[in-house]
Design a protein around this motif. Structure first.
Motif, PDB file in Angstrom:
ATOM      1  N   PHE A   1       5.830   3.394   5.966  1.00 54.49           N
ATOM      2  CA  PHE A   1       4.730   3.599   7.204  1.00 54.49           C
ATOM      3  C   PHE A   1       5.689   4.018   8.225  1.00 54.49           C
ATOM      4  O   PHE A   1       6.534   3.388   8.853  1.00 54.49           O
ATOM      5  CB  PHE A   1       4.195   2.349   7.440  1.00 54.49           C
TER       6      PHE A   1
ATOM      7  N   ASP B   1       0.787  -1.102   0.184  1.00 52.41           N
ATOM      8  CA  ASP B   1       0.101   0.017  -0.120  1.00 52.41           C
ATOM      9  C   ASP B   1       0.808   1.364  -0.211  1.00 52.41           C
ATOM     10  O   ASP B   1       0.637   2.322  -0.576  1.00 52.41           O
ATOM     11  CB  ASP B   1      -0.815   0.000   1.131  1.00 52.41           C
TER      12      ASP B   1
ATOM     13  N   GLU C   1      -8.307  -0.635  10.068  1.00 53.82           N
ATOM     14  CA  GLU C   1      -7.751  -0.472   8.559  1.00 53.82           C
ATOM     15  C   GLU C   1      -6.346  -1.547   8.621  1.00 53.82           C
ATOM     16  O   GLU C   1      -5.584  -1.193   9.632  1.00 53.82           O
ATOM     17  CB  GLU C   1      -7.691   0.643   8.272  1.00 53.82           C
TER      18      GLU C   1
ATOM     19  N   ILE D   1      -2.777  -2.004   6.769  1.00 53.43           N
ATOM     20  CA  ILE D   1      -1.863  -0.973   5.811  1.00 53.43           C
ATOM     21  C   ILE D   1      -0.788  -2.069   5.538  1.00 53.43           C
ATOM     22  O   ILE D   1       0.068  -2.710   6.713  1.00 53.43           O
ATOM     23  CB  ILE D   1      -1.238   0.079   6.314  1.00 53.43           C
TER      24      ILE D   1
END
Length: 461
Positions: A9, A5, A129, A131
């Motif tokens: 991060f 994605d 969610e 990721i």
């Protein structure tokens, strides 16, 4: 479809994480930053910045007292703690907005939620969610450590709460002898509180040069701060709005607030580190990293206080930048953790870079010390009983300046400039060849010609 994605991060929106996110995004990486509290991290929100604002404000009363010696007659003055806190909050909100804006302008996305590792490439947000990321950077910083859970610990505040007190305490007990404890001791005393510092060691500022430790303590005590060493807080009792702090020595102290500032620990709990295989350094409790800030997992890195290496904001920023350069800029950069300047915004202020006398004598066979202790020019008119300390630690064999230690007004500002010379391995002859800037306190650093002490270690037979 892309394999991940995002390219990067970042867990944590503090100084180190934000710098890494911005630089990585500038290199073209797709970046996401998760911050569950406020953008800016400890330094901006509840650390260096609000602390320095409080320190600056706490100097005003002393400046007013000193003004009389220069002919100023100042009438009755008043101070309002609530106004200070409100104005500080306004400035911190502005800085938080700037941090957020700068990250978003770089193209990185911010999610205001908690993120937990599920494996080496997957994170679960508190929103539910999930990721996936090619690289993960952990920059969650540190938190105040209250130490042993003594009876009454629930009544004790940390530096976090000190920034939001409803009123200025008339009396406060602070346990600790490092940066945070001494800085807040000066802050509260400057605003008019009766301050008592309690520290378990034999003297404050453990790890600093011995002359610095002695000088700071003497100066703080001159200003009315009580410093009790060799004991700890054993118990805290609350009686209405008042507190009684019981010490291990058997004595007790009455106060309106009790604050612990006995260190900070890395924010490593409940991040999913074990699940992802990220190792903890058993020596310091922080995330274990190599010289490139890489953890035990190849695609996961960590920077800043969470690694518990050198817990200073500029170091976290440098580490974050180096990580982004290395991984996304293809420009390998390692951070040099040696010869890092640091300051304690105590009152008086401390600035230091390089080795202490004790460290130098352990590492070098011939060490020369240049030291001066003098009354600053301002005190000759104000009448204030205060002295400045300046000290150079020199390798007697190579003439290289190994360390510089300053206690007094503007110590931090002076040290930032001196750190360049020390980092460049300047010699004492270089200092001697520099023309003094007069009249200044710092001219003493280039006018000390004769060693005040010389230590020569005899070779083992």
């Amino acid at each position: 479809m892309a394999e991940f994605d995002v390219d990067l991060f970042v867990i944590g929106g503090g100084s180190g994480g934000v710098r890494a996110a911005r630089i990585a995004a500038n290199y073209g990486a797709k970046v996401m930053v998760a911050e569950e509290y406020r953008m800016g991290g400890t330094c901006v929100i509840r650390g260096c910045v609000p602390k320095k604002l409080f320190v600056i404000g706490s100097h005003v009363h002393q400046e007013i007292e000193d003004a009389a010696g220069f002919g100023w007659s100042i009438g009755q003055v008043s101070f309002d703690w609530a106004t200070l806190v409100a104005n500080k909050d306004k400035e911190i909100a502005r800085l938080e907005g700037a941090y957020t804006s700068n990250v978003e302008k770089s193209g990185a996305r911010i999610v205001k939620t908690r993120a937990v590792l599920e494996n080496a490439h997957t994170l679960r947000l508190a929103t539910g969610e999930k990721i996936t990321a090619k690289y993960i950077l952990i920059a969650t910083g540190g938190a105040p450590n209250h130490g042993p859970q003594v009876p009454g610990i629930e009544h004790v505040i940390s530096s976090n709460e000190a920034f939001h007190l409803k009123e200025l305490p008339k009396r406060i007990v602070i346990q600790g002898g490092g940066y945070i404890a001494l800085e807040f001791a000066g802050i509260f005393a400057g605003y008019g509180s009766d301050v008592t510092v309690v520290y378990r060691g034999d003297n404050i500022l453990r790890g600093f040069d011995e002359d610095v430790r002695k000088h700071v303590r003497a100066e703080m005590e001159k200003r009315g701060i009580t410093i009790i060493t060799g004991c700890t807080v054993a118990k805290v009792d609350k009686h209405g709005k008042d507190f009684t702090t019981h010490l291990s020595s058997g004595s007790s102290i009455a106060s309106d607030q009790v604050m612990f500032a006995i260190g900070r620990h890395p924010n490593v709990a409940n991040l999913g580190l074990e699940t992802a295989g990220v190792a903890i350094n058993p020596a310091n409790g922080g995330i274990q990293v190599d010289g490139w800030s890489k953890t035990s997992v190849d695609n996961i890195y960590a920077v800043g206080d969470v690694t518990h290496r050198t817990n200073l904001t500029p170091v976290a920023i440098r580490e974050g930048h180096a990580f982004a350069d290395t991984v996304f800029g293809k420009r390998p950069v390692q951070v040099d953790h040696a010869t890092i300047p640091t300051a304690v915004f105590s009152q008086p202020e401390v600035g230091t870079v390089g080795l202490t006398e004790e460290e130098a004598r352990a590492q070098f066979s011939h060490v020369d010390i240049y030291k001066t202790d003098f009354r600053p020019i301002k005190a000759t008119m104000s009448g204030r009983d205060t002295r400045v300390l300046m000290k150079l630690v020199v390798d007697g064999s190579s003439d290289r300046v190994l360390g510089c230690h300053i206690v007094g007004d503007c110590a931090a500002e002076i040290t930032q400039a001196i750190a360049i010379a020390v980092k460049m391995k300047a010699t004492k002859a270089d200092f001697d060849a520099t023309v003094a800037l007069h009249p200044t306190a710092s001219e003493e650093l280039v006018t000390m010609r004769t060693p005040t002490a010389r230590h020569v270690r005899q070779a083992a037979e």
